[in-house]
Design an enzyme around this catalytic site. Structure first.
Site, PDB file in Angstrom:
ATOM      1  N   VAL A 143       0.902  -1.198  -0.007  1.00 41.35           N
ATOM      2  CA  VAL A 143       0.135  -0.402   0.181  1.00 41.35           C
ATOM      3  C   VAL A 143       0.916   1.258  -0.254  1.00 41.35           C
ATOM      4  O   VAL A 143       1.837   1.180   1.097  1.00 41.35           O
ATOM      5  CB  VAL A 143      -1.221  -0.194   1.405  1.00 41.35           C
ATOM      6  CG1 VAL A 143      -0.538   0.581   2.627  1.00 41.35           C
ATOM      7  CG2 VAL A 143      -2.130   0.855   1.078  1.00 41.35           C
ATOM      8  N   SER A 144       0.311   2.182  -0.956  1.00 35.42           N
ATOM      9  CA  SER A 144       1.259   3.357  -0.934  1.00 35.42           C
ATOM     10  C   SER A 144       1.046   4.694   0.257  1.00 35.42           C
ATOM     11  O   SER A 144       2.109   5.538  -0.081  1.00 35.42           O
ATOM     12  CB  SER A 144       1.644   3.435  -2.235  1.00 35.42           C
ATOM     13  OG  SER A 144       0.074   4.136  -2.950  1.00 35.42           O
ATOM     14  N   THR A 145      -0.717   4.511   0.170  1.00 35.13           N
ATOM     15  CA  THR A 145      -0.904   6.077   0.252  1.00 35.13           C
ATOM     16  C   THR A 145      -2.265   5.796   1.682  1.00 35.13           C
ATOM     17  O   THR A 145      -2.795   4.393   1.576  1.00 35.13           O
ATOM     18  CB  THR A 145      -1.131   6.758  -0.575  1.00 35.13           C
ATOM     19  OG1 THR A 145      -2.539   6.285  -1.546  1.00 35.13           O
ATOM     20  CG2 THR A 145      -0.299   7.366  -1.002  1.00 35.13           C
TER      21      THR A 145
END
Length: 503
Positions: free
Chosen positions: A11-13
């Site tokens: 997950v990036s954000t």
């Protein structure tokens, strides 16, 4: 016999987490798929806050190494864009997996994407989505800046919050007063970067990594116009909607202080001669240096004599003058100055306002420290309760308790310092009032550090030739006061007065 697999989650954000891509959701889906399809999970690799545009991700690299060292039947991902958003990387890694007999399974895309055209199509879509999202993000940041809001992470002294469905920057109630104090202290000219870093670290101001500011980081903070309201982003400047922590006047004073520090090379010295950096040789336009000459027998009345002199190669005999004689001649310059009545009354009015504002500031700063202390004491009390209830062990308790007690002690020290600073303000006001009444007498009675302030307030440079003062160069502030008749000068007693800042 169960098949073996690794699972990779990314997950990036925070937004992706809210949209259903959270690590927990991905893990739940991958574990369920593995269980339903007869896989035994050997290891799970969880990547937080990383973009899939590059393969240089810590957990992703661990996965690739695990596949090299201990190949499994499959690598399971929730969605291809969790694995890669670059067709070239996807194709290369998929081929390496295939050569090792490892299949790549994507749950959302419906199974094995390690073979055939379908995997590349999905990877191409993921790359295209990444480019579109990247452009949208840039456009959104540009618009946010146009609207007057800072588009990046908040600098020290501020924090990022969400208000009315918009991310904005607001002053941090804990660090904002410390940043303001940092500017105020530096503007006095009494602090080098090293000394100021240590001073503010003891009061709780730290860099993002929790450590004391290094010289370059503190310099960047003190030269950042964001703190007085000006944003710089993408090569442009704009007044922001955020609340300034300082005034433009205070910021400019700090830049002037920094320039003077570079000129006078402020640092700790073994011998801190009063006129160093102020007196110059008229013949060579170079600063006079100072040194002590020591005498080791009883034939002399003094054990040492100080001299100011020009350090020009080859010598400059006309510049040698005894320290006491030089400092006396400079002190006598102040006999020629007197503040005008109108200016004196204006100073008194400012002092009255200073006292009124000072009392409010004192109460506000004191309340901030008290609130911090109460919060830490509450945390300490909770820690003690956990020890009594047996939730934590003695070692953990001792370690945390000592840390919290140190923070409380530091806050107590700050309260004492705040009280002392208020008393210092009163003494400073008394000093200012004395200066308006009799400049010369106040200078003579002042301690060395205040004398240096007075010298730099009045003079950019004092020029010497044959043991006589031949010319004085006034500061811009002094020149302005003189032109407005706020300072009365008996010019017939004063050496040539020069407002030109060039020697």
């Amino acid at each position: 016999m169960n098949k073996a697999c690794y699972i990779y989650l990314r997950v990036s954000t925070d937004e992706q987490a809210k949209e259903g891509f959270s690590l927990d959701n991905q893990k739940r889906a991958c574990v369920e798929y593995a269980k339903n399809n007869g896989y035994q999970i050997k290891s799970a690799f969880l990547e937080e806050g990383k973009s899939a545009r590059t393969v240089e991700r810590p957990e992703f690299q661990k996965l690739l190494k695990a596949v090299d060292d201990n190949p499994v039947d499959s690598v399971i991902v929730y969605k291809i864009d969790r694995f890669a958003r670059n067709v070239a990387d996807f194709s290369r890694i998929r081929k390496e997996f295939r050569n090792k007999g490892v299949s790549l399974i994507s749950i959302v895309e419906g199974g094995d994407v390690g073979n055939g055209l379908i995997g590349n199509i999905f990877a191409s879509v993921a790359e295209w989505e990444s480019e579109v999202n990247g452009q949208r993000t840039k456009d959104a940041l540009r618009q946010k800046y146009r609207d007057g809001w800072w588009p990046g992470w908040a600098p020290v002294g501020y924090k990022n919050i969400r208000k009315n469905n918009k991310k904005i920057v607001v002053p941090d109630p804990i660090t904002a007063p410390l940043v303001e104090e940092t500017f105020n202290l530096y503007s006095t000219g009494n602090y080098s970067y090293v000394r100021l870093s240590k001073e503010m670290f003891s009061k709780g101001l730290t860099a993002r990594n929790g450590k004391m500011f290094c010289d370059s980081s503190l310099q960047q903070l003190l030269s950042n116009p964001f703190f007085y309201g000006l944003m710089k982003w993408g090569g442009t400047e704009k007044t922001g909607n955020h609340t300034p922590l300082i005034t433009k006047a205070l910021f400019d004073q700090c830049q002037l202080t920094a320039a003077k520090h570079r000129q006078f090379l402020i640092r700790q010295r073994k011998h801190n001669f009063l006129l160093r950096g102020i007196v110059f040789c008229s013949e060579h336009s170079s600063r006079l240096t100072a040194e002590w000459h020591y005498y080791h027998h009883n034939g002399y009345k003094k054990d040492r004599i100080g001299y100011y002199h020009c350090y020009t190669p080859g010598g400059c005999p006309g510049s040698f003058i005894e320290l006491e004689d030089m400092e006396k001649r400079v002190a006598n310059l102040f006999k020629n100055f007197q503040f005008g009545q109108e200016f004196t009354e204006l100073v008194r009015q400012k002092i009255r306002k200073h006292f009124e504002g000072g009392r409010k500031t004192f109460k506000s700063e004191r309340q901030i420290i008290v609130n911090q202390k109460r919060a830490i004491e509450k945390h300490r009390n909770k820690l003690e309760d956990l020890l009594v209830e047996g939730v934590i062990g003695r070692d953990v308790f001792k370690r945390q308790h000592i840390k919290l007690q140190e923070q409380i002690n530091n806050l107590n020290d700050r309260l004492v310092e705040l009280e002392g600073r208020q008393k210092l303000d009163i003494n400073l006001v008394d000093e200012v009032l004395a200066l308006t009444r009799n400049i010369h007498q106040t200078y003579l009675e002042a301690p060395p550090h205040l004398k240096r302030h007075y010298l730099r307030f009045f003079f950019e440079g004092i020029y010497i030739k044959d043991k006589e003062i031949t010319r004085v160069v006034e500061t811009p502030v002094f020149a302005t006061l003189r032109r407005q008749n706020h300072i009365i000068i008996r010019s017939h007693l004063l050496p040539r007065l020069d407002s030109n800042q060039q020697p």
